[in-house]
Write a protein that holds these residues in place. Structure first.
Motif, mmCIF file in Angstrom:
data_model
loop_
_atom_site.group_PDB
_atom_site.id
_atom_site.type_symbol
_atom_site.label_atom_id
_atom_site.label_comp_id
_atom_site.label_asym_id
_atom_site.label_seq_id
_atom_site.Cartn_x
_atom_site.Cartn_y
_atom_site.Cartn_z
ATOM 1 N N ALA A 291 27.534 30.354 50.348
ATOM 2 C CA ALA A 291 28.871 29.971 50.801
ATOM 3 C C ALA A 291 29.762 29.620 49.613
ATOM 4 O O ALA A 291 30.943 29.986 49.571
ATOM 5 C CB ALA A 291 28.773 28.783 51.757
ATOM 6 N N GLY A 292 29.198 28.925 48.631
ATOM 7 C CA GLY A 292 29.976 28.574 47.446
ATOM 8 C C GLY A 292 30.376 29.799 46.642
ATOM 9 O O GLY A 292 31.498 29.886 46.125
ATOM 10 N N LEU A 293 29.463 30.767 46.534
ATOM 11 C CA LEU A 293 29.781 32.009 45.823
ATOM 12 C C LEU A 293 30.861 32.797 46.560
ATOM 13 O O LEU A 293 31.712 33.442 45.932
ATOM 14 C CB LEU A 293 28.523 32.857 45.664
ATOM 15 N N ALA A 294 30.833 32.729 47.893
ATOM 16 C CA ALA A 294 31.883 33.392 48.674
ATOM 17 C C ALA A 294 33.237 32.758 48.387
ATOM 18 O O ALA A 294 34.262 33.447 48.286
ATOM 19 C CB ALA A 294 31.554 33.299 50.162
ATOM 20 N N SER A 295 33.240 31.427 48.230
ATOM 21 C CA SER A 295 34.482 30.730 47.899
ATOM 22 C C SER A 295 34.985 31.142 46.522
ATOM 23 O O SER A 295 36.177 31.388 46.329
ATOM 24 C CB SER A 295 34.247 29.216 47.933
ATOM 25 N N LEU A 296 34.069 31.245 45.566
ATOM 26 C CA LEU A 296 34.446 31.651 44.214
ATOM 27 C C LEU A 296 34.991 33.078 44.208
ATOM 28 O O LEU A 296 36.029 33.361 43.583
ATOM 29 C CB LEU A 296 33.235 31.536 43.289
ATOM 30 N N LYS A 297 34.316 33.961 44.916
ATOM 31 C CA LYS A 297 34.754 35.354 44.959
ATOM 32 C C LYS A 297 36.149 35.476 45.561
ATOM 33 O O LYS A 297 37.019 36.184 45.024
ATOM 34 C CB LYS A 297 33.760 36.186 45.769
ATOM 35 N N TYR A 298 36.370 34.759 46.667
ATOM 36 C CA TYR A 298 37.682 34.849 47.311
ATOM 37 C C TYR A 298 38.778 34.298 46.396
ATOM 38 O O TYR A 298 39.866 34.875 46.277
ATOM 39 C CB TYR A 298 37.684 34.090 48.635
ATOM 40 N N GLY A 299 38.489 33.183 45.739
ATOM 41 C CA GLY A 299 39.477 32.602 44.837
ATOM 42 C C GLY A 299 39.859 33.545 43.713
ATOM 43 O O GLY A 299 41.028 33.627 43.314
ATOM 44 N N LEU A 300 38.878 34.304 43.215
ATOM 45 C CA LEU A 300 39.141 35.235 42.119
ATOM 46 C C LEU A 300 39.979 36.433 42.566
ATOM 47 O O LEU A 300 40.575 37.117 41.730
ATOM 48 C CB LEU A 300 37.820 35.721 41.518
ATOM 49 N N THR A 301 40.008 36.694 43.873
ATOM 50 C CA THR A 301 40.854 37.792 44.359
ATOM 51 C C THR A 301 42.315 37.372 44.483
ATOM 52 O O THR A 301 43.201 38.223 44.580
ATOM 53 C CB THR A 301 40.365 38.289 45.736
ATOM 54 N N LEU A 302 42.563 36.060 44.484
ATOM 55 C CA LEU A 302 43.930 35.568 44.656
ATOM 56 C C LEU A 302 44.719 35.582 43.352
ATOM 57 O O LEU A 302 45.898 35.937 43.332
ATOM 58 C CB LEU A 302 43.908 34.140 45.223
ATOM 59 N N VAL A 303 44.071 35.149 42.287
ATOM 60 C CA VAL A 303 44.750 35.023 40.996
ATOM 61 C C VAL A 303 43.820 35.542 39.906
ATOM 62 O O VAL A 303 42.609 35.334 39.969
ATOM 63 C CB VAL A 303 45.121 33.549 40.700
#
Length: 365
Positions: A291-303
């Protein structure tokens, strides 16, 4: 070998040390004279010194590798072999000399710690390798030696180092007496009682210095997760570093019928909140790391910033991203996706306590 005895006479008088006021002598780190030629030469130097001065009192020696034969030889020369390992924590009860050929950082740090007061430090003097040189080469990010480095830095102003001039003997055995010298502590005052506070401030200073560079060393990235302690003094996030974006992430896997969820908070290079996100997912993953890696991945797609700090309170996630743990196949796939998004970004990923990740946790929950 020239021992520089004429140069240390004034310092010995100040202790005071002399024929009627002898100094106790403690020898650490000599090794085994039965099995090591270097140890034999280093012992010979001490015995030469012993024969040339009249201010030595009781002499004690300890090394964890010394043999029964070593102990018998020491007794012949008037040295008392200790049977218990003090780990260098000998507190001076009067004028005390420490003879330490090539001491470990831990041994030196323990001696300073045991005598960490004005009255005790001014009673000890050392014959060992250059403390100034040691201070320069101690690793910046090593959590186990930083206390020694800080104590050396604090005592720098009132530490007197008297190098022993090189002679033909030094040239014959260059590695045995490299940078050897006498060390005295005079005018000691205002010693901080709590080294932990200095320890954390030192790390913040080093981190801030490295953050000014676009290139982050492998050593820095690998060790950053381990230097945020002690907990009592470090329950807040690292102060904002100018020019760096920061992403705080949090994730929790599916639990007892509840959906898994993750969240994150992105701050720009000025420290202002750029965006927040929070999502629930219906996958079967119960692992908080996923779940934490999913959060990191999504954040990296934003900026896609040039330089990025990532903070997580999941220590396993931090270890995986920093390559300290071998991932399973599922985690490996997630990491490959994340590393692809991190291409071209100078980044560090490190662990913070839950208190420091409060905003991301609350947003994710």
């Amino acid at each position: 070998m020239v021992l520089g005895l004429d140069k240390i006479s004034p310092h010995l008088s100040d202790l005071p040390v002399g024929p009627n006021s002898k100094a106790k002598v403690v020898i650490y780190g000599l090794g085994s004279i039965e099995f090591n030629y270097n140890s034999q030469v280093q012992l010979a130097l001490f015995l030469l010194l012993k024969d040339r001065v009249d201010w030595m009192g009781e002499i004690e020696i300890y090394d964890p590798v010394m043999s029964t034969v070593d102990m018998e030889v020491y007794g012949i020369f008037g040295l008392k072999a200790l049977h218990n390992d003090e780990n260098g924590r000998r507190k001076a009860q009067g004028p005390t000399m420490f003879y330490m050929p090539s001491p470990s950082y831990f041994l030196l740090g323990n001696i300073l710690e045991a005598n960490w007061s004005s009255s005790s430090l001014e009673q000890i003097f050392l014959l060992t390798n250059s403390l100034e040189a040691m201070e320069e080469v101690l690793p910046s990010y090593d959590q186990f030696t930083v206390a020694t480095r800080i104590r050396l830095s604090i005592t720098h102003l009132f530490r007197k180092e008297i190098p022993i001039p090189e002679s033909s003997d030094c040239q014959m055995y260059p590695s045995l007496f490299l940078g050897f010298g006498w060390h005295f502590f005079k005018g000691v005052k205002n010693l901080p009682v709590c080294i932990w506070l200095y320890r954390q401030r030192y790390f913040e200073m080093v981190i801030k210095h490295d953050f000014k560079s676009k290139k982050i060393s492998k050593e820095f990235k690998e060790n950053l997760a381990f230097i945020r302690y002690p907990r009592d003094f470090r329950m807040c996030a690292l102060p904002h570093q100018v020019g760096w974006f920061k992403l705080n992430i949090y994730g929790i896997g599916r639990k007892e019928g509840e959906l898994g969820r993750y969240g994150g908070v992105f701050k720009d290079e000025g420290g202002n909140c750029l965006t927040k996100y929070c999502y629930k997912f219906e996958s079967n993953f119960e692992d908080d790391v996923i779940a934490g890696l999913a959060s990191l991945k999504y954040g990296l797609t934003l900026v896609k910033p040039e330089r990025l700090i990532v903070e997580s309170d999941n220590i396993m996630l931090v270890h995986y991203v920093n390559g300290r743990l071998k991932p399973n196949e599922i985690v490996k796939v997630k990491l490959e996706e994340i590393f692809e998004l991190l291409t071209g970004i100078t980044y560090v990923v490190y662990h913070v306590y839950e208190d420091a990740n409060k905003v991301a946790r609350e947003w994710g929950l």
